[in-house]
Write an enzyme that holds these catalytic residues in place. Structure first.
Site, mmCIF file in Angstrom:
data_model
loop_
_atom_site.group_PDB
_atom_site.id
_atom_site.type_symbol
_atom_site.label_atom_id
_atom_site.label_comp_id
_atom_site.label_asym_id
_atom_site.label_seq_id
_atom_site.Cartn_x
_atom_site.Cartn_y
_atom_site.Cartn_z
ATOM 1 N N ASP A 1 0.847 -1.183 0.000
ATOM 2 C CA ASP A 1 0.000 0.000 0.000
ATOM 3 C C ASP A 1 0.889 1.242 0.000
ATOM 4 O OD1 ASP A 1 -3.176 -0.073 1.460
ATOM 5 O OD2 ASP A 1 -2.240 1.733 0.620
ATOM 6 N N ASP B 1 -3.086 2.825 -5.882
ATOM 7 C CA ASP B 1 -2.079 2.858 -4.817
ATOM 8 C C ASP B 1 -1.936 1.568 -4.015
ATOM 9 O OD1 ASP B 1 -4.388 2.908 -3.380
ATOM 10 O OD2 ASP B 1 -3.878 4.644 -2.161
ATOM 11 N N GLU B 2 -2.376 0.459 -4.556
ATOM 12 C CA GLU B 2 -2.166 -0.790 -3.825
ATOM 13 C C GLU B 2 -2.160 -1.994 -4.764
ATOM 14 O OE1 GLU B 2 -5.484 -2.503 -1.565
ATOM 15 O OE2 GLU B 2 -6.560 -0.655 -1.991
#
Length: 398
Positions: A19, A115-116
């Site tokens: 993350d 974002d992950e």
DNA sequence: TCTGGGGTCCTAGGACCC
DNA sequence: TCTGGGGTCCTAGGACCC
């Protein structure tokens, strides 16, 4: 061929969930050294009505600012914060750079959002060392190449890895040893149960289930009887950190949508239809760009009182030309709109989107629509090649 | 000055067919 | 005559996530 179970060693799977920490805000702080160490809030600037916080830097979080918070509230809490609308193209660029780094560590990177991502690290030990060691390497490489920190969760269960990555943010690393998944889950407060949001948490509390332990003590049948087959089963598995809870399966459906919240509610028909046209053009453009098609159009209306309604319709052939599309949208609007209420938001979506290559039933009659579609495709291509050219319906020109 | 935008998945009810 | 049961597709609304 027969494999004897006693010989075949059971493979323990290893998953990383990675993350990016306060991603948008961190990119801003990296690109603008002046912002470092200061509260940065991405989502809108002072004076923007009806905006919300997209990402708050850790400095801003100390003031109580968090994602999804109305911007005006963030300004109240953190008046001296640095407020930014956001630069999505830049975030995409940094994101893909980082995803590329991930792909050096695992042949199977499942990107969940900008974002992950999950990395299947099963069997990577000879290359990168033990999982913990590999995670340290990965964090270091991302930092050296981008100046950003990431948090990593390690587990044989994807679900548990996902939760673990969130525990020690920012720059965290949490490993849950194989066999300890259930114990790990039981040690967490209810708020950490990913997949159970505000409404479910409220329902759980009303049922007297205020902790993960309490949910764990109930039978699967009982949970299903209260929460339904799908959610009941989910809760039962989640509190046990069961390994079969996988992410990243091919999704059955795909949609393309665009929506807009207006600074002030729209009340007159002309403004509403103009806004509808603009949004409709936007989604249609995206559909052309992605080379897909769809037979189903959905229209979403949110009124000033925040009540939200939708109407959708499926047609016998894909919608391709803008004129036809807008007329269909307008018809849906007429069917659904309550003219006595102000319109806060309008959204348009294509549902059940499919690749253009799949065959489709040809329309029996063609009222010059093919010609129109060809022309429009040419216009879209032109805009594609030269973004400076903007061909827009006269109505949208202010 | 309350509450973004882009998505996925689930549910429940109705239509329609066999 | 007053009423079935399974399956599929569609629709509207919600919950949830980042």
């Amino acid at each position: 061929m027969k494999a004897s179970p006693s010989v075949r060693k059971k493979i323990t799977r290893v998953f990383f969930h990675v993350d990016l920490d306060a991603f948008f805000a961190s990119v801003e702080q990296h690109d603008n050294p002046d912002y470092r160490g200061k509260p940065v809030i991405v989502g809108g600037i002072k004076g923007d009505r009806r905006s919300v916080v997209s990402t708050a830097s850790y400095e801003a979080r100390k003031y109580g600012v968090h994602s999804a918070m109305p911007l005006f509230k963030a300004i109240e809490l953190c008046p001296n914060g640095i407020f930014i609308r956001g630069r999505h193209e830049r975030y995409e660029e940094v994101s893909s750079k980082i995803m590329n780094i991930f792909s050096n560590y695992s042949p199977e990177v499942i990107q969940m959002s900008i974002d992950e991502a999950f990395l299947d690290m099963t069997g990577s030990e000879s290359l990168f060392g033990k999982p913990h060691e590999a995670a340290v390497k990965l964090k270091k490489e991302v930092y050296e190449k981008t100046g950003l920190t990431v948090s990593v969760g390690i587990s044989s269960s994807m679900y548990v890895a996902k939760i673990a990555s969130g525990l020690k943010k920012p720059d965290g690393l949490t490993e849950v040893p194989d066999g300890k998944e259930e114990e790990f889950m039981l040690s967490l407060p209810l708020e950490k149960l990913w997949g159970a949001g505000e409404k479910t948490a409220e329902r759980l509390r009303k049922t007297g289930l205020t902790t993960i332990k309490a949910i764990h003590s109930k039978s699967k049948e009982l949970l299903i009887s209260i929460f339904g087959q799908s959610q009941g089963t989910f809760l039962y598995n989640a509190v046990r950190g069961n390994k079969e809870m996988e992410f990243g399966k091919e999704s059955k459906t795909h949609s393309i949508s665009a929506e807009r919240t207006f600074p002030y509610d729209l009340t007159d028909r002309y403004s509403i239809e103009s806004a509808l046209m603009e949004t409709a053009h936007h989604v249609l453009y995206r559909m052309h760009a992605e080379k897909v098609r769809s037979c189903t159009i959905a229209l979403k209306i949110r009124y000033g009182d925040f009540t939200t309604v939708r109407i959708q319709e499926t047609y016998s052939s894909p919608v391709t030309n803008a004129h036809d599309f807008f007329e269909k949208c307008r018809l849906l609007l007429s069917k659904k709109l309550d003219a006595s209420k102000g319109v806060r938001l309008l959204g348009v979506a294509f549902e059940n989107v499919e690749k253009k290559s799949t065959p489709v039933q040809q329309e029996l009659f063609d009222f010059g629509e093919k010609k129109r579609a060809k022309l429009e495709e040419a216009i879209y291509n032109l805009e594609d090649k030269n973004p400076a050219i903007k061909i827009t319906k006269a109505r949208l020109l202010k």
